[in-house]
Design a protein around this motif. Structure first.
Motif, mmCIF file in Angstrom:
data_model
loop_
_atom_site.group_PDB
_atom_site.id
_atom_site.type_symbol
_atom_site.label_atom_id
_atom_site.label_comp_id
_atom_site.label_asym_id
_atom_site.label_seq_id
_atom_site.Cartn_x
_atom_site.Cartn_y
_atom_site.Cartn_z
ATOM 1 N N GLN A 58 90.808 38.141 73.056
ATOM 2 C CA GLN A 58 91.063 39.161 74.404
ATOM 3 C C GLN A 58 89.499 39.959 74.391
ATOM 4 O OE1 GLN A 58 94.052 40.861 74.536
ATOM 5 N NE2 GLN A 58 94.725 39.081 73.326
ATOM 6 N N TRP A 59 89.770 39.104 75.839
ATOM 7 C CA TRP A 59 88.525 40.022 76.946
ATOM 8 C C TRP A 59 88.945 41.044 77.053
ATOM 9 C CZ3 TRP A 59 85.102 36.448 78.230
ATOM 10 C CH2 TRP A 59 85.202 35.236 78.465
ATOM 11 N N ALA A 60 87.729 41.985 77.960
ATOM 12 C CA ALA A 60 87.659 43.998 77.519
ATOM 13 C C ALA A 60 88.977 44.086 78.800
ATOM 14 C CB ALA A 60 86.181 44.255 77.756
ATOM 15 N N SER A 61 88.722 43.070 79.544
ATOM 16 C CA SER A 61 89.857 43.719 80.671
ATOM 17 C C SER A 61 91.647 43.412 79.792
ATOM 18 C CB SER A 61 90.215 42.550 81.731
ATOM 19 O OG SER A 61 89.809 41.640 81.202
ATOM 20 N N GLY A 62 91.586 42.781 78.907
ATOM 21 C CA GLY A 62 93.102 43.005 78.604
ATOM 22 C C GLY A 62 93.482 41.446 78.555
ATOM 23 N N ALA A 63 92.356 40.360 79.467
ATOM 24 C CA ALA A 63 92.828 39.128 79.628
ATOM 25 C C ALA A 63 92.772 38.341 78.065
ATOM 26 C CB ALA A 63 92.630 38.585 80.638
ATOM 27 N N ASP A 64 93.457 37.193 78.384
ATOM 28 C CA ASP A 64 92.655 36.622 76.659
ATOM 29 C C ASP A 64 92.975 34.643 77.328
ATOM 30 O OD1 ASP A 64 95.609 35.478 77.433
ATOM 31 O OD2 ASP A 64 95.821 35.354 75.198
ATOM 32 N N ILE A 65 92.282 34.396 76.403
ATOM 33 C CA ILE A 65 92.307 33.222 76.517
ATOM 34 C C ILE A 65 93.014 32.842 75.858
ATOM 35 C CG2 ILE A 65 90.455 30.814 75.610
ATOM 36 C CD1 ILE A 65 88.029 32.812 76.107
ATOM 37 N N ASP A 66 94.209 31.818 75.680
ATOM 38 C CA ASP A 66 95.134 31.125 74.536
ATOM 39 C C ASP A 66 94.388 30.453 73.372
ATOM 40 O OD1 ASP A 66 96.567 31.750 76.976
ATOM 41 O OD2 ASP A 66 97.128 30.198 78.076
ATOM 42 N N HIS A 67 93.463 29.885 73.951
ATOM 43 C CA HIS A 67 92.936 29.069 72.852
ATOM 44 C C HIS A 67 91.946 28.475 72.850
ATOM 45 C CE1 HIS A 67 97.409 28.539 71.504
ATOM 46 N NE2 HIS A 67 97.679 28.337 73.023
ATOM 47 N N LEU A 68 90.620 28.676 71.880
ATOM 48 C CA LEU A 68 89.403 27.626 72.091
ATOM 49 C C LEU A 68 88.939 26.819 70.703
ATOM 50 C CD1 LEU A 68 86.991 28.394 73.727
ATOM 51 C CD2 LEU A 68 86.140 29.944 71.988
ATOM 52 N N ALA A 69 88.809 25.168 70.921
ATOM 53 C CA ALA A 69 88.496 24.869 70.273
ATOM 54 C C ALA A 69 87.293 24.228 70.446
ATOM 55 C CB ALA A 69 89.767 23.443 70.417
ATOM 56 N N ILE A 70 86.879 24.707 68.955
ATOM 57 C CA ILE A 70 84.950 23.961 68.873
ATOM 58 C C ILE A 70 85.207 22.733 68.043
ATOM 59 C CG2 ILE A 70 82.853 25.421 68.752
ATOM 60 C CD1 ILE A 70 84.353 28.077 68.924
ATOM 61 N N GLY A 71 84.464 21.985 68.401
ATOM 62 C CA GLY A 71 84.825 20.956 67.606
ATOM 63 C C GLY A 71 82.845 19.757 67.789
ATOM 64 N N PRO A 72 83.297 18.394 67.429
ATOM 65 C CA PRO A 72 82.141 17.446 67.997
ATOM 66 C C PRO A 72 82.126 17.284 68.673
ATOM 67 C CG PRO A 72 82.679 16.781 65.631
ATOM 68 C CD PRO A 72 83.995 18.194 65.781
ATOM 69 N N ALA A 73 83.463 17.366 69.651
ATOM 70 C CA ALA A 73 83.150 16.767 71.326
ATOM 71 C C ALA A 73 83.191 18.135 72.060
ATOM 72 C CB ALA A 73 84.726 16.039 71.860
ATOM 73 N N GLY A 74 82.813 18.767 71.043
ATOM 74 C CA GLY A 74 82.229 20.575 72.295
ATOM 75 C C GLY A 74 82.693 21.374 72.172
ATOM 76 N N VAL A 75 82.993 22.303 73.455
ATOM 77 C CA VAL A 75 83.886 23.247 72.999
ATOM 78 C C VAL A 75 84.678 23.553 74.111
ATOM 79 C CG1 VAL A 75 84.261 26.387 73.087
ATOM 80 C CG2 VAL A 75 81.767 24.895 71.975
ATOM 81 N N PHE A 76 86.048 23.602 74.067
ATOM 82 C CA PHE A 76 87.527 23.523 75.002
ATOM 83 C C PHE A 76 88.269 24.947 75.126
ATOM 84 C CE2 PHE A 76 86.202 19.312 73.409
ATOM 85 C CZ PHE A 76 86.005 18.660 74.332
ATOM 86 N N SER A 77 88.633 25.095 76.250
ATOM 87 C CA SER A 77 89.763 26.342 77.063
ATOM 88 C C SER A 77 90.687 26.080 76.962
ATOM 89 C CB SER A 77 88.480 27.396 77.814
ATOM 90 O OG SER A 77 88.987 28.105 78.005
ATOM 91 N N ILE A 78 91.475 26.014 76.037
ATOM 92 C CA ILE A 78 92.402 25.409 76.198
ATOM 93 C C ILE A 78 93.933 26.647 76.889
ATOM 94 C CG2 ILE A 78 94.942 24.271 75.331
ATOM 95 C CD1 ILE A 78 91.796 24.496 73.675
ATOM 96 N N ASN A 79 94.448 26.298 77.866
ATOM 97 C CA ASN A 79 95.440 27.478 78.576
ATOM 98 C C ASN A 79 96.953 26.031 78.482
ATOM 99 O OD1 ASN A 79 94.808 29.387 79.914
ATOM 100 N ND2 ASN A 79 93.503 28.391 81.094
#
Length: 189
Positions: A58-79
């Motif tokens: 959750q962002w303060a605005s009420g919007a959100d990031i569906d998914h965040l994946a963090i691993g050896p290959a980096g950081v991914f924001s997934i919609n």
């Protein structure tokens, strides 16, 4: 998403009926929730392989990031985008669904840039967050781009593709980024 659905229709019986009405806003939100659940389950398969996943950040605005994946290959924001039975085409800079241009690419890129700024500031190192779109239940997905700015995949391939990417982070870096990302205070500023 559940909260939004309950706000739209507080009555559980009417809410259930609205899920089956083709023009209902509740149906649209319910379809989105289904897509996010499917994507989330697929991403959770990465756990135990050096990856961490977070859902509905959750962002303060009420919007959100569906998914965040963090691993050896980096950081991914997934919609997650559920396009049940539709034809999805991804070219150089646009996605079309049954021939209609969507804003998925621009939105995903903007979200990833914002997450990158926030995580970089909180972690104290420059981090690149790569945008990904998980396509759920489409009849067909065609990608016509050799080096896409946004990774567009069917949900069923997410775990395999992400885990197959070249490692760029150590396990210590992954753990540190995850600790920062899972702290709700990271996303309020």
């Amino acid at each position: 998403m559940r909260r939004k659905i309950r706000e739209l229709q507080p009555n559980p019986v009417l809410r259930l009926l609205d899920r089956f009405s083709p023009e209902s806003e509740i149906r649209s939100w319910s379809d989105g929730l289904t897509g996010e659940r499917i994507t989330g389950r697929r991403l959770d398969r990465l756990r135990g392989h050096g990856w961490y996943t977070l859902h509905a950040i959750q962002w303060a605005s009420g919007a959100d990031i569906d998914h965040l994946a963090i691993g050896p290959a980096g950081v991914f924001s997934i919609n997650s985008k559920r396009h049940r039975g539709k034809s999805v085409w991804y070219g150089d800079a646009a996605i079309t669904v049954n021939g209609v241009v969507q804003r998925h690419i621009a939105i995903s890129q903007s979200e990833a840039r914002r997450a990158s700024r926030v995580l970089s500031r909180r972690c104290g190192v420059e981090l690149v967050v790569r945008p990904v779109i998980s396509v759920v239940h489409a009849a067909k997905l065609r990608v016509k781009n050799a080096d896409p700015p946004v990774l567009v995949l069917v949900a069923e391939h997410l775990d395999r593709v992400l885990s197959g990417l070249t490692p760029v982070l150590s396990s210590d870096q992954v753990a540190h980024i995850y600790e920062v990302a899972r702290d709700a205070r990271t996303w309020v500023g």
